[in-house]
Design a protein around this motif. Structure first.
Motif, PDB file in Angstrom:
ATOM      1  N   GLU A  50      49.487 132.850  65.473  1.00  0.00           N
ATOM      2  CA  GLU A  50      50.700 132.029  65.572  1.00  0.00           C
ATOM      3  C   GLU A  50      51.081 131.388  64.238  1.00  0.00           C
ATOM      4  O   GLU A  50      52.266 131.313  63.888  1.00  0.00           O
ATOM      5  CB  GLU A  50      50.496 130.939  66.625  1.00  0.00           C
ATOM      6  N   ARG A  51      50.098 130.934  63.478  1.00  0.00           N
ATOM      7  CA  ARG A  51      50.405 130.258  62.216  1.00  0.00           C
ATOM      8  C   ARG A  51      51.047 131.213  61.215  1.00  0.00           C
ATOM      9  O   ARG A  51      51.924 130.830  60.442  1.00  0.00           O
ATOM     10  CB  ARG A  51      49.121 129.644  61.628  1.00  0.00           C
ATOM     11  N   TYR A  52      50.648 132.471  61.215  1.00  0.00           N
ATOM     12  CA  TYR A  52      51.276 133.449  60.338  1.00  0.00           C
ATOM     13  C   TYR A  52      52.693 133.784  60.809  1.00  0.00           C
ATOM     14  O   TYR A  52      53.603 133.972  59.997  1.00  0.00           O
ATOM     15  CB  TYR A  52      50.428 134.722  60.270  1.00  0.00           C
TER      16      TYR A  52
ATOM     17  N   LEU B   5      51.849 124.344  57.182  1.00  0.00           N
ATOM     18  CA  LEU B   5      51.827 125.807  57.182  1.00  0.00           C
ATOM     19  C   LEU B   5      51.494 126.396  55.816  1.00  0.00           C
ATOM     20  O   LEU B   5      51.556 127.620  55.641  1.00  0.00           O
ATOM     21  CB  LEU B   5      53.186 126.351  57.653  1.00  0.00           C
ATOM     22  N   ARG B   6      51.141 125.559  54.841  1.00  0.00           N
ATOM     23  CA  ARG B   6      50.926 126.096  53.495  1.00  0.00           C
ATOM     24  C   ARG B   6      49.646 126.905  53.377  1.00  0.00           C
ATOM     25  O   ARG B   6      49.602 127.876  52.622  1.00  0.00           O
ATOM     26  CB  ARG B   6      50.943 124.954  52.467  1.00  0.00           C
ATOM     27  N   MET B   7      48.593 126.516  54.089  1.00  0.00           N
ATOM     28  CA  MET B   7      47.363 127.324  54.033  1.00  0.00           C
ATOM     29  C   MET B   7      47.612 128.732  54.563  1.00  0.00           C
ATOM     30  O   MET B   7      47.253 129.710  53.902  1.00  0.00           O
ATOM     31  CB  MET B   7      46.228 126.638  54.795  1.00  0.00           C
ATOM     32  N   PRO B   8      48.216 128.913  55.755  1.00  0.00           N
ATOM     33  CA  PRO B   8      48.512 130.290  56.171  1.00  0.00           C
ATOM     34  C   PRO B   8      49.503 130.998  55.253  1.00  0.00           C
ATOM     35  O   PRO B   8      49.413 132.215  55.063  1.00  0.00           O
ATOM     36  CB  PRO B   8      49.079 130.134  57.588  1.00  0.00           C
ATOM     37  N   ALA B   9      50.462 130.238  54.666  1.00  0.00           N
ATOM     38  CA  ALA B   9      51.400 130.866  53.723  1.00  0.00           C
ATOM     39  C   ALA B   9      50.667 131.375  52.492  1.00  0.00           C
ATOM     40  O   ALA B   9      50.870 132.514  52.053  1.00  0.00           O
ATOM     41  CB  ALA B   9      52.484 129.869  53.314  1.00  0.00           C
ATOM     42  N   ASN B  10      49.796 130.531  51.924  1.00  0.00           N
ATOM     43  CA  ASN B  10      49.021 130.954  50.758  1.00  0.00           C
ATOM     44  C   ASN B  10      48.068 132.089  51.114  1.00  0.00           C
ATOM     45  O   ASN B  10      47.877 133.025  50.329  1.00  0.00           O
ATOM     46  CB  ASN B  10      48.233 129.767  50.195  1.00  0.00           C
ATOM     47  N   SER B  11      47.465 132.015  52.307  1.00  0.00           N
ATOM     48  CA  SER B  11      46.559 133.079  52.731  1.00  0.00           C
ATOM     49  C   SER B  11      47.304 134.393  52.917  1.00  0.00           C
ATOM     50  O   SER B  11      46.785 135.466  52.598  1.00  0.00           O
ATOM     51  CB  SER B  11      45.861 132.689  54.037  1.00  0.00           C
ATOM     52  N   LEU B  12      48.536 134.304  53.447  1.00  0.00           N
ATOM     53  CA  LEU B  12      49.332 135.514  53.640  1.00  0.00           C
ATOM     54  C   LEU B  12      49.685 136.154  52.303  1.00  0.00           C
ATOM     55  O   LEU B  12      49.567 137.369  52.123  1.00  0.00           O
ATOM     56  CB  LEU B  12      50.599 135.178  54.423  1.00  0.00           C
TER      57      LEU B  12
ATOM     58  N   PRO C 156      38.458 134.263  50.551  1.00  0.00           N
ATOM     59  CA  PRO C 156      39.170 133.014  50.839  1.00  0.00           C
ATOM     60  C   PRO C 156      39.318 132.072  49.643  1.00  0.00           C
ATOM     61  O   PRO C 156      40.083 131.100  49.714  1.00  0.00           O
ATOM     62  CB  PRO C 156      38.295 132.348  51.917  1.00  0.00           C
ATOM     63  N   HIS C 157      38.603 132.326  48.561  1.00  0.00           N
ATOM     64  CA  HIS C 157      38.486 131.320  47.497  1.00  0.00           C
ATOM     65  C   HIS C 157      39.812 130.945  46.837  1.00  0.00           C
ATOM     66  O   HIS C 157      40.132 129.753  46.743  1.00  0.00           O
ATOM     67  CB  HIS C 157      37.482 131.800  46.446  1.00  0.00           C
ATOM     68  N   PRO C 158      40.627 131.894  46.351  1.00  0.00           N
ATOM     69  CA  PRO C 158      41.866 131.484  45.674  1.00  0.00           C
ATOM     70  C   PRO C 158      42.813 130.700  46.569  1.00  0.00           C
ATOM     71  O   PRO C 158      43.414 129.694  46.137  1.00  0.00           O
ATOM     72  CB  PRO C 158      42.479 132.817  45.232  1.00  0.00           C
ATOM     73  N   ALA C 159      42.998 131.131  47.836  1.00  0.00           N
ATOM     74  CA  ALA C 159      43.877 130.397  48.745  1.00  0.00           C
ATOM     75  C   ALA C 159      43.322 129.008  49.041  1.00  0.00           C
ATOM     76  O   ALA C 159      44.078 128.033  49.177  1.00  0.00           O
ATOM     77  CB  ALA C 159      44.064 131.175  50.049  1.00  0.00           C
ATOM     78  N   LEU C 160      42.005 128.906  49.145  1.00  0.00           N
ATOM     79  CA  LEU C 160      41.368 127.610  49.379  1.00  0.00           C
ATOM     80  C   LEU C 160      41.671 126.642  48.238  1.00  0.00           C
ATOM     81  O   LEU C 160      42.069 125.489  48.458  1.00  0.00           O
ATOM     82  CB  LEU C 160      39.857 127.812  49.527  1.00  0.00           C
ATOM     83  N   ILE C 161      41.521 127.103  46.999  1.00  0.00           N
ATOM     84  CA  ILE C 161      41.753 126.236  45.849  1.00  0.00           C
ATOM     85  C   ILE C 161      43.240 125.883  45.731  1.00  0.00           C
ATOM     86  O   ILE C 161      43.600 124.730  45.455  1.00  0.00           O
ATOM     87  CB  ILE C 161      41.256 126.928  44.561  1.00  0.00           C
ATOM     88  N   THR C 162      44.131 126.857  45.950  1.00  0.00           N
ATOM     89  CA  THR C 162      45.566 126.591  45.879  1.00  0.00           C
ATOM     90  C   THR C 162      45.979 125.544  46.899  1.00  0.00           C
ATOM     91  O   THR C 162      46.761 124.635  46.602  1.00  0.00           O
ATOM     92  CB  THR C 162      46.366 127.882  46.103  1.00  0.00           C
ATOM     93  N   THR C 163      45.448 125.641  48.121  1.00  0.00           N
ATOM     94  CA  THR C 163      45.792 124.685  49.169  1.00  0.00           C
ATOM     95  C   THR C 163      45.291 123.293  48.830  1.00  0.00           C
ATOM     96  O   THR C 163      45.973 122.288  49.073  1.00  0.00           O
ATOM     97  CB  THR C 163      45.208 125.153  50.520  1.00  0.00           C
ATOM     98  N   VAL C 164      44.104 123.196  48.249  1.00  0.00           N
ATOM     99  CA  VAL C 164      43.562 121.894  47.862  1.00  0.00           C
ATOM    100  C   VAL C 164      44.453 121.248  46.800  1.00  0.00           C
ATOM    101  O   VAL C 164      44.715 120.040  46.838  1.00  0.00           O
ATOM    102  CB  VAL C 164      42.109 122.046  47.350  1.00  0.00           C
ATOM    103  N   ILE C 165      44.948 122.041  45.851  1.00  0.00           N
ATOM    104  CA  ILE C 165      45.843 121.499  44.826  1.00  0.00           C
ATOM    105  C   ILE C 165      47.140 121.015  45.468  1.00  0.00           C
ATOM    106  O   ILE C 165      47.626 119.908  45.178  1.00  0.00           O
ATOM    107  CB  ILE C 165      46.127 122.560  43.750  1.00  0.00           C
ATOM    108  N   GLN C 166      47.721 121.818  46.348  1.00  0.00           N
ATOM    109  CA  GLN C 166      48.966 121.417  47.006  1.00  0.00           C
ATOM    110  C   GLN C 166      48.778 120.168  47.851  1.00  0.00           C
ATOM    111  O   GLN C 166      49.684 119.344  47.969  1.00  0.00           O
ATOM    112  CB  GLN C 166      49.481 122.569  47.878  1.00  0.00           C
TER     113      GLN C 166
END
Length: 439
Positions: free
Chosen positions: A9-11, A147-154, A328-338
């Protein structure tokens, strides 16, 4: 439509945002090109290098493909907010594609030398960090925070899918045609991103036109726990640099392979990374610090195995598992910054972070070049893996020490006399931002 309905659903919620859908299309097109260039840049350097200087040539080429971006991002980073997300993407894609398009023309006419090749790679990387900052700011501008974590993960998943298709296709094309043709196709993918970016909004950033502030001063405004996590991440990327340089030489010297095997290795990494990233993005929450350290240690073990084996099948399994862990690492770090940086500062912090990231990996490349030439690719890979494992273990000790200090502090607070009724109540468990950063 059936494929969309099958997504979590989040995607589906993220893909219901029209500007994000268009941006995601342009991103995956250019990501396929980047996936192909991950093979072609190094392999073309191997082809034009003098005998016995292959490791140095690969290190220089990979460094030139990213290091100038850090310099440009540092010198001109204060201008990022003035341009906005769309213009940053346009500039990054135009310079990347334009300079890369010259490489095959010179190669096909027999005019490409190593110094000229390095110079063109420098030009292609000049505004790479601005393109990254534009992508980060575009997501923040068109996607709400939940929704930014699923957006970054996508987006990361798309790039990882491209890392499955791109390297394998590039290895086959290099085997059948040449590396220059692959770089020509890469240039075309960035032309596609440029055209799609013309249709995107240009999210404005308020408060971003103030006088320039040095990056060091800018980072002083960021939470200390976030800085600690980013510091570990930068060291992780530094230690990854020798892996990039040593792997293609390891393929030719120890695995008895060619560009096709090299491309398949990178594609297997992409398969693992895609699965790991999508699985993590579907989860409601990940704690950044513990997850990051697990990734660091496990990736180091995978690199050790790759370096110590001479069996292609073992290397393929190890690099696939390494990708699964790293995914998962790059999306994890990007989400933490956001999550941890105020919206008004996000484009400049993103540009500064992108500059820091793209400077440490090519520095690792430049270290990996002479290291591979002197000690051999197998030893270079083993040293990179062992140092990465050590980094993760040291980070775990530091994290455990911090947790122990906080536990002692809570015990002291519990033993303290009751506060006066007029005193403001203490926040239980720390601030939401502290918890967001996994402290």
């Amino acid at each position: 439509m059936r494929l969309l309905a099958a997504l979590p659903e989040r995607y589906r919620a993220v893909l219901a945002i029209p500007p994000f859908r268009r941006f995601a299309l342009g991103a995956i097109i250019s990501s396929v090109g980047d996936g192909m260039s991950s093979v072609a840049v190094a392999w073309l350097a191997l082809e034009i290098a003098a005998p016995g200087r292959e490791g140095l040539a690969v290190g220089l080429a990979l460094g030139a493909f990213t290091l100038p971006a850090a310099i440009a991002g540092t010198v001109f980073g204060a201008q990022a907010n003035r341009l906005g997300a769309r213009r940053l993407i346009l500039l990054g894609s135009a310079t990347r594609g334009g300079f890369l398009a010259v490489v095959p023309v010179l190669a096909w006419t027999g005019a490409l030398t190593l110094p000229v090749y390095i110079a063109l790679l420098v030009g292609s990387s000049l505004f790479y960090t601005w393109g990254i900052a534009g992508r980060t700011a575009m997501v923040a501008g068109v996607v709400d925070e939940p929704l930014r974590m699923p957006a970054n993960s996508l987006l990361l998943g798309q790039s990882q899918l491209a890392m499955i298709v791109g390297p394998g296709a590039a290895g086959l094309l290099v085997h059948l045609v040449d590396a220059a043709t692959v770089l020509a196709l890469d240039a075309l993918t960035f032309a596609g991103l440029f055209l799609i970016a013309l249709t995107l909004p240009n999210p404005s950033v308020h408060g971003g036109t103030a006088a320039a502030v040095e990056h060091v001063r800018l980072w002083r405004t960021v939470d200390a726990r976030l800085l600690g996590l980013l510091g570990v991440t930068l060291t992780f990327y530094l230690l990854y640099g020798p892996f990039e340089v040593a792997l293609p030489v390891h393929v030719t010297d120890n695995l008895a392979g060619d560009a096709l095997l090299y491309g398949v290795l990178l594609s297997c990494f992409g398969v693992g990374a895609l699965v790991g990233n999508i699985a993590a993005g579907a989860l409601p929450r990940l704690e950044p610090w513990p997850m990051s350290l697990v990734i660091v240690v496990a990736w180091g073990v995978a690199v050790l195995v790759i370096g110590l084996t001479s069996v292609p099948a073992v290397a393929l399994v190890a690099v696939t598992l390494g990708g699964l862990i790293y995914g998962p690492h790059p999306a994890l770090i990007t989400t933490v910054i956001q999550r941890g940086v105020p919206a008004a500062q996000l484009p400049r912090v993103s540009a500064a972070w992108a500059s820091a990231v793209v400077i440490v990996t090519p520095v690792g490349n430049l270290i990996g070049g002479p290291l591979t030439a002197r000690l051999g690719p197998s030893t270079a890979l083993a040293l990179s893996g062992a140092a990465t494992v050590l980094l993760g273990l040291l980070g775990a000790l530091w994290l455990a020490g911090g947790a122990l200090r906080r536990a002692r502090g809570r015990l002291r607070d519990a033993a303290a006399p009751p506060a006066d009724d007029n005193s403001p109540p203490a926040a239980a468990g720390g601030s939401p931002r502290d918890r967001d950063l996994g402290s």
